[in-house]
Motif scaffolding. Structure first.
Motif, PDB file in Angstrom:
ATOM      1  N   THR A  10       0.841  -1.200   0.000  1.00 50.71           N
ATOM      2  CA  THR A  10       0.000   0.000   0.000  1.00 50.71           C
ATOM      3  C   THR A  10       0.881   1.257   0.000  1.00 50.71           C
ATOM      4  N   GLY A  11       0.271   2.364  -0.446  1.00 54.19           N
ATOM      5  CA  GLY A  11       0.917   3.671  -0.354  1.00 54.19           C
ATOM      6  C   GLY A  11       2.198   3.801  -1.146  1.00 54.19           C
ATOM      7  N   GLN A  12       2.242   3.219  -2.334  1.00 58.09           N
ATOM      8  CA  GLN A  12       3.466   3.270  -3.144  1.00 58.09           C
ATOM      9  C   GLN A  12       3.535   4.589  -3.920  1.00 58.09           C
ATOM     10  N   SER A  13       4.675   5.227  -3.851  1.00 59.37           N
ATOM     11  CA  SER A  13       4.878   6.495  -4.568  1.00 59.37           C
ATOM     12  C   SER A  13       5.389   6.235  -5.978  1.00 59.37           C
ATOM     13  N   GLU A  14       5.383   7.290  -6.781  1.00 59.52           N
ATOM     14  CA  GLU A  14       5.847   7.168  -8.165  1.00 59.52           C
ATOM     15  C   GLU A  14       7.312   6.736  -8.229  1.00 59.52           C
ATOM     16  N   GLY A  15       7.628   6.009  -9.286  1.00 64.74           N
ATOM     17  CA  GLY A  15       9.010   5.620  -9.515  1.00 64.74           C
ATOM     18  C   GLY A  15       9.159   4.119  -9.589  1.00 64.74           C
ATOM     19  N   ASP A  16      10.403   3.664  -9.469  1.00 63.84           N
ATOM     20  CA  ASP A  16      10.684   2.231  -9.487  1.00 63.84           C
ATOM     21  C   ASP A  16      10.257   1.607  -8.163  1.00 63.84           C
ATOM     22  N   LEU A  17       9.517   0.527  -8.239  1.00 65.58           N
ATOM     23  CA  LEU A  17       9.019  -0.165  -7.050  1.00 65.58           C
ATOM     24  C   LEU A  17       9.594  -1.585  -7.040  1.00 65.58           C
ATOM     25  N   HIS A  18      10.023  -2.004  -5.866  1.00 62.59           N
ATOM     26  CA  HIS A  18      10.592  -3.343  -5.710  1.00 62.59           C
ATOM     27  C   HIS A  18       9.813  -4.013  -4.593  1.00 62.59           C
ATOM     28  N   LEU A  19       8.782  -4.735  -4.982  1.00 62.66           N
ATOM     29  CA  LEU A  19       7.827  -5.239  -3.993  1.00 62.66           C
ATOM     30  C   LEU A  19       8.184  -6.660  -3.573  1.00 62.66           C
ATOM     31  N   ILE A  47       6.031  -3.459 -15.802  1.00 63.40           N
ATOM     32  CA  ILE A  47       6.636  -4.528 -15.010  1.00 63.40           C
ATOM     33  C   ILE A  47       8.030  -4.793 -15.577  1.00 63.40           C
ATOM     34  N   LEU A  48       8.991  -4.946 -14.672  1.00 60.87           N
ATOM     35  CA  LEU A  48      10.391  -5.159 -15.064  1.00 60.87           C
ATOM     36  C   LEU A  48      10.910  -6.402 -14.361  1.00 60.87           C
ATOM     37  N   GLN A  49      12.017  -6.930 -14.838  1.00 58.81           N
ATOM     38  CA  GLN A  49      12.502  -8.197 -14.289  1.00 58.81           C
ATOM     39  C   GLN A  49      13.830  -8.088 -13.544  1.00 58.81           C
ATOM     40  N   ASN A  50      14.289  -6.863 -13.264  1.00 61.53           N
ATOM     41  CA  ASN A  50      15.431  -6.769 -12.359  1.00 61.53           C
ATOM     42  C   ASN A  50      15.387  -5.461 -11.568  1.00 61.53           C
ATOM     43  N   ASP A  51      16.403  -5.283 -10.739  1.00 54.75           N
ATOM     44  CA  ASP A  51      16.455  -4.166  -9.793  1.00 54.75           C
ATOM     45  C   ASP A  51      16.794  -2.824 -10.442  1.00 54.75           C
ATOM     46  N   ASN A  52      17.205  -2.818 -11.692  1.00 58.44           N
ATOM     47  CA  ASN A  52      17.880  -1.632 -12.231  1.00 58.44           C
ATOM     48  C   ASN A  52      16.948  -0.537 -12.721  1.00 58.44           C
ATOM     49  N   GLU A  63      11.242  -4.134 -20.167  1.00 59.81           N
ATOM     50  CA  GLU A  63      10.042  -3.717 -19.456  1.00 59.81           C
ATOM     51  C   GLU A  63       8.794  -3.908 -20.318  1.00 59.81           C
ATOM     52  N   LEU A  64       7.699  -4.203 -19.648  1.00 61.87           N
ATOM     53  CA  LEU A  64       6.429  -4.442 -20.319  1.00 61.87           C
ATOM     54  C   LEU A  64       5.409  -3.479 -19.732  1.00 61.87           C
ATOM     55  N   GLN A  65       4.808  -2.659 -20.571  1.00 58.89           N
ATOM     56  CA  GLN A  65       3.785  -1.739 -20.064  1.00 58.89           C
ATOM     57  C   GLN A  65       2.478  -2.502 -19.912  1.00 58.89           C
ATOM     58  N   ILE A  66       1.942  -2.526 -18.698  1.00 55.18           N
ATOM     59  CA  ILE A  66       0.709  -3.274 -18.456  1.00 55.18           C
ATOM     60  C   ILE A  66      -0.472  -2.348 -18.190  1.00 55.18           C
ATOM     61  N   MET A  67      -0.254  -1.049 -18.131  1.00 53.43           N
ATOM     62  CA  MET A  67      -1.358  -0.083 -18.070  1.00 53.43           C
ATOM     63  C   MET A  67      -0.877   1.228 -18.665  1.00 53.43           C
ATOM     64  N   LYS A  68      -1.745   1.836 -19.469  1.00 48.15           N
ATOM     65  CA  LYS A  68      -1.482   3.170 -20.012  1.00 48.15           C
ATOM     66  C   LYS A  68      -2.718   4.016 -19.742  1.00 48.15           C
ATOM     67  N   SER A  88      16.024 -12.114  -5.963  1.00 47.08           N
ATOM     68  CA  SER A  88      15.819 -11.521  -4.642  1.00 47.08           C
ATOM     69  C   SER A  88      14.352 -11.567  -4.222  1.00 47.08           C
ATOM     70  N   ASP A  89      13.573 -12.405  -4.848  1.00 46.23           N
ATOM     71  CA  ASP A  89      12.179 -12.642  -4.454  1.00 46.23           C
ATOM     72  C   ASP A  89      11.332 -11.369  -4.484  1.00 46.23           C
ATOM     73  N   GLU A  90      11.605 -10.516  -5.443  1.00 44.04           N
ATOM     74  CA  GLU A  90      10.837  -9.276  -5.574  1.00 44.04           C
ATOM     75  C   GLU A  90      10.070  -9.279  -6.899  1.00 44.04           C
ATOM     76  N   ILE A  91       9.096  -8.357  -6.975  1.00 45.51           N
ATOM     77  CA  ILE A  91       8.517  -7.994  -8.274  1.00 45.51           C
ATOM     78  C   ILE A  91       8.849  -6.527  -8.497  1.00 45.51           C
ATOM     79  N   HIS A  92       9.331  -6.222  -9.673  1.00 45.61           N
ATOM     80  CA  HIS A  92       9.787  -4.875  -9.987  1.00 45.61           C
ATOM     81  C   HIS A  92       8.781  -4.182 -10.901  1.00 45.61           C
ATOM     82  N   PHE A  93       8.337  -3.009 -10.471  1.00 43.18           N
ATOM     83  CA  PHE A  93       7.408  -2.207 -11.260  1.00 43.18           C
ATOM     84  C   PHE A  93       7.974  -0.806 -11.450  1.00 43.18           C
ATOM     85  N   TYR A  94       7.385  -0.114 -12.398  1.00 46.18           N
ATOM     86  CA  TYR A  94       7.583   1.327 -12.519  1.00 46.18           C
ATOM     87  C   TYR A  94       6.202   1.945 -12.628  1.00 46.18           C
TER      88      TYR A  94
END
Lengths: 171, 115
Positions: A10-19, A47-52, A63-68, A88-94
């Protein structure tokens, strides 16, 4: 059999997210549903597949855009095989809000893939609470028809197989 | 290995529904594939929730998901939804609302189990 896994962020701000979260705990998965709760009236999600991150975009799978231009809440139904390439057991989003700076609540529901097989496993008789055998990470278990095949990691040969009156669960 | 699972729940009234079947469902983690709804309602809504606390509380880890809005008569709702009853009570939690009256509903859920 696959493992039910989820992330609540919850409460995620704009930018790269590593959930990540205790309910996820794998690096390979099938992502089935993404739920986004936000007041933004114009948001994008990748959605992205690494930390960078979005700028680097240097994972094996780009990266794959899943919403526009999402407007408010959305349920995004996927059936996408996903690997966190950093293991690292994360899901990476932007996430970007083009309408302001609204945060987003992100819920991910999926199924664990290979990593689940490498965890400690226990074998139960169907309906029993008590395991009859524990298997550690040296073993792999695969469903094969109406039986489970249990092998040592890297081996071509079965250690043994179990008919489906048994259940195998992750510890 | 996955196993076929189902719940048959006829004559359900409006409100929070906690559906179970120890013999034919009996799991708290599943993939819900199809929900079939049979009703005379001409305007009904259906939500799926992941704990016992109902529509008003909506406090599960995964919040309620609306899977039908303004349904008119019978429907088959095709999903591919990993589901956890977070209470671990082997139930499926739904919220059914009839905006056209007070018609009951027959609900059939088909899925397979997870771990």
């Amino acid at each position: 059999m696959s493992d039910y896994i989820f992330i609540k962020a919850t409460g995620q701000s704009e930018g790269d997210l590593h959930l990540s979260g205790a309910g996820w705990g794998v690096s390979k998965s099938i992502i089935k549903v993404l739920r986004v709760v936000t007041s933004s009236t114009d948001w994008d999600l990748y959605i992205l597949q690494n930390d960078n991150g979005h700028s680097a975009n240097d994972a094996n799978i780009p990266e794959l855009q899943i919403m526009k231009a999402g407007n408010g809440n959305a349920n995004i139904y996927l059936n996408i095989t996903y690997e966190d390439e950093d293991a690292s057991d994360e899901i990476h989003f932007y996430y970007i809000d083009n309408s302001g700076s609204n945060t987003a609540d992100i819920y991910v529901i999926g199924l664990g893939l290979v990593d689940w097989l490498l965890k400690k496993l226990s074998v139960f008789s169907l309906g029993s609470r008590y395991p009859i055998q524990h298997l550690d990470s040296r073993y792999q278990v695969q469903a094969m028809g109406d039986r489970y095949s249990i092998k040592s990691l890297g081996s071509r040969y079965h250690v043994y197989s179990l008919p489906n009156r048994y259940q195998v669960k992750s510890a | 290995m996955s196993q076929y699972k189902y719940i048959k729940a006829t004559g359900q009234s409006e409100g929070d529904l906690h559906l179970s079947d120890a013999d034919n469902w009996g799991v708290s983690k599943s993939i819900i594939r199809v929900i079939r709804v049979i009703t005379s309602s001409t305007d009904w809504d259906l939500y799926i929730l992941q704990n016992d606390n109902g529509y008003a509380a909506d406090d599960a880890n995964i919040p309620k998901l609306q899977i039908m809005e303004a349904g008119n008569g019978d429907a088959a709702i095709y999903l591919d939804l990993p589901y956890e009853d977070e209470d671990a009570s082997a139930e499926v939690h739904l919220y059914y609302l009839d905006n056209s009256g007070s018609n009951t509903v027959d609900i059939y859920i088909i899925g397979d189990n997870l771990t």
